[in-house]
Design an enzyme around this catalytic site. Structure first.
Site, PDB file in Angstrom:
ATOM      1  N   TYR A 147      12.534   3.298  12.327  1.00 34.56           N
ATOM      2  CA  TYR A 147      11.175   4.385  12.152  1.00 34.56           C
ATOM      3  C   TYR A 147      11.880   5.378  13.007  1.00 34.56           C
ATOM      4  CZ  TYR A 147       8.901   0.258  10.407  1.00 34.56           C
ATOM      5  OH  TYR A 147       8.344  -0.790  10.042  1.00 34.56           O
ATOM      6  N   ASP A 198      -9.112  -4.851   7.619  1.00 35.04           N
ATOM      7  CA  ASP A 198      -8.321  -4.597   6.262  1.00 35.04           C
ATOM      8  C   ASP A 198      -9.497  -4.342   4.974  1.00 35.04           C
ATOM      9  OD1 ASP A 198      -5.571  -4.922   5.425  1.00 35.04           O
ATOM     10  OD2 ASP A 198      -6.477  -5.816   3.867  1.00 35.04           O
ATOM     11  N   ILE A 202       0.916  -1.162  -0.052  1.00 27.84           N
ATOM     12  CA  ILE A 202       0.092  -0.012   0.042  1.00 27.84           C
ATOM     13  C   ILE A 202       0.905   1.478   0.043  1.00 27.84           C
ATOM     14  CG2 ILE A 202      -0.239   0.032   2.418  1.00 27.84           C
ATOM     15  CD1 ILE A 202      -2.786   1.156  -0.006  1.00 27.84           C
ATOM     16  N   ALA A 203       2.132   1.104   0.686  1.00 28.41           N
ATOM     17  CA  ALA A 203       2.879   2.156   0.621  1.00 28.41           C
ATOM     18  C   ALA A 203       3.344   2.574  -0.844  1.00 28.41           C
ATOM     19  CB  ALA A 203       3.956   2.072   1.509  1.00 28.41           C
ATOM     20  N   LYS A 255      -5.753   3.152   6.995  1.00 28.49           N
ATOM     21  CA  LYS A 255      -6.900   2.411   7.670  1.00 28.49           C
ATOM     22  C   LYS A 255      -6.540   0.673   7.800  1.00 28.49           C
ATOM     23  CE  LYS A 255      -7.554   0.417   3.626  1.00 28.49           C
ATOM     24  NZ  LYS A 255      -7.005  -0.779   3.866  1.00 28.49           N
ATOM     25  N   HIS A 257      -0.186   0.772  14.320  1.00 23.62           N
ATOM     26  CA  HIS A 257      -0.321   2.077  13.884  1.00 23.62           C
ATOM     27  C   HIS A 257      -0.327   3.036  15.014  1.00 23.62           C
ATOM     28  CE1 HIS A 257      -2.928   0.911  10.198  1.00 23.62           C
ATOM     29  NE2 HIS A 257      -1.784   0.548   9.810  1.00 23.62           N
ATOM     30  N   SER A 266      12.303   1.631   6.963  1.00 22.33           N
ATOM     31  CA  SER A 266      11.746   0.456   7.175  1.00 22.33           C
ATOM     32  C   SER A 266      12.903  -0.381   8.171  1.00 22.33           C
ATOM     33  CB  SER A 266      11.755  -0.512   5.985  1.00 22.33           C
ATOM     34  OG  SER A 266      11.492  -1.731   6.162  1.00 22.33           O
ATOM     35  N   ARG A 267      12.216  -1.449   8.898  1.00 22.16           N
ATOM     36  CA  ARG A 267      13.128  -2.167   9.773  1.00 22.16           C
ATOM     37  C   ARG A 267      14.010  -3.092   9.028  1.00 22.16           C
ATOM     38  NH1 ARG A 267       8.324  -3.535  13.893  1.00 22.16           N
ATOM     39  NH2 ARG A 267       8.544  -1.618  15.456  1.00 22.16           N
TER      40      ARG A 267
END
Length: 334
Positions: free
Chosen positions: A66, A186, A23-24, A105, A87, A44-45
């Site tokens: 982050y 989701d 989604i990113a 979302k 989130h 990102s990790r």
């Protein structure tokens, strides 16, 4: 019909992307192609993942982790695109660094977590919004205009579904209770938010569902009741690709919204007097509209969007909480 402002007319904003998943990537593509905003950093990790993401989307700075991302002075606003379970933590991290936030979302796992994030944003004086992009799409604005004009009379029924087929994988975030997986948060958030958008907060919630082998919801059916005779009938599933359509029926006619109803699409109006007309989708993609809303509100000094207020998001989360309570779904750590 209503016209939505071109996202390219929104003020420029410098984005940092927290999380480098699918989604990113869609958000990055939409921002790059259809706004004047800049994607200045990604975190990102997984260092390799962030570097691949940066290369794919033309982002100059990568961060391993982050904290470095949210503390990057180049970044004005952070787009949080991690699993639902993360989130709240990641939004609070960005807010503590003085950044505006757009959070995927469902906004959080539950209403209490959402209220926590918004309280922090209020204290910090930063903008915060759920990334429910459907609320900002041209066909949704047109739907509101025709309903407000009385084209279909008093709404009696709204229906919407969102189902996608996913092969069972206990390691996938969609099937992992620890990551707040399942259909509802989701996929089901779309029809629930759609009902809230047009009908408001329901007077009663009735839900039934079935769980997967890992204990998250695989399928849920929901009825929301409003007053004496108005209802919303909603469904979501991980086990089948459904039409993903919506309809709104009233005393003077009905509207059928083509699938996928939550993305840029068209609709057909049929009135009881025999008149029929259509609205055709004018826009590619769609995530650029929510990005433009953030940019406009930040430039205006606002902390929330009137189109999707903090209260709106909390209200949707409360409905989702009630649905989960009725189907017996609790996430670890709640």
């Amino acid at each position: 019909m209503a016209r939505i402002e071109d996202p390219r007319t929104a003020p420029p904003l410098r984005w940092g992307i927290l999380g480098a998943g699918n989604i990113a990537g869609e958000f990055a593509d939409a921002v790059n192609a259809h706004t004047r905003a800049q994607l200045v950093a990604v975190g990102s990790r997984n260092r390799d993942r962030s570097e691949r993401f940066a290369t794919a989307h033309g982002i100059p700075t990568t961060h391993h982790g982050y904290l470095d991302l949210v503390e990057d002075p180049q970044v004005d606003a952070v787009y949080v695109a991690t699993p639902h379970s993360e989130h709240r933590e990641h939004a609070l991290l960005a807010i503590a660094a003085g950044k505006h936030v757009l959070v995927e979302k469902s906004f959080t796992r539950n209403a209490g977590e959402a209220e926590h994030v918004f309280a922090a944003a209020k204290t910090a004086g930063v903008f915060a919004m759920e990334a429910m992009w459907t609320r900002f799409l041209p066909h949704v604005a047109a739907l509101h205009q025709l309903i407000d004009a009385g084209e279909i009379g008093e709404i009696v029924n709204l229906s919407a579904d969102h189902g996608q087929w996913f092969a069972f994988n206990p390691k996938s975030r969609l099937f992992d209770p620890a990551l707040a997986g399942g259909a509802l948060l989701d996929l089901g958030v779309y029809p629930v938010s759609f009902a809230h958008d047009f009908l408001g907060v329901p007077d009663a919630v009735h839900a039934t569902g079935a769980l997967t082998e890992t204990g998250v919801d695989g399928q849920v059916s929901i009825v929301l009741s409003y007053g004496a005779r108005t209802q919303a009938t909603l469904s979501t599933t991980l086990w089948a690709k459904t039409p993903t359509m919506a309809s709104i029926s009233g005393t003077e006619g009905f509207v059928t919204v083509a699938g996928n109803f939550h993305t840029p699409t068209s609709f057909r109006v049929q009135r009881t007097d025999g008149r029929v007309w259509t609205f055709d989708n004018p826009s590619p993609r769609g995530l650029q509209f929510e990005a433009a809303e953030v940019a406009r509100r930040v430039a205006a000094g606002d902390t929330e969007s009137p189109r999707l207020t903090w209260a709106n998001t909390v209200e949707v989360m409360r409905t989702l909480d009630e649905v989960r309570a009725q189907i017996g779904l609790v996430y670890p750590g709640e």
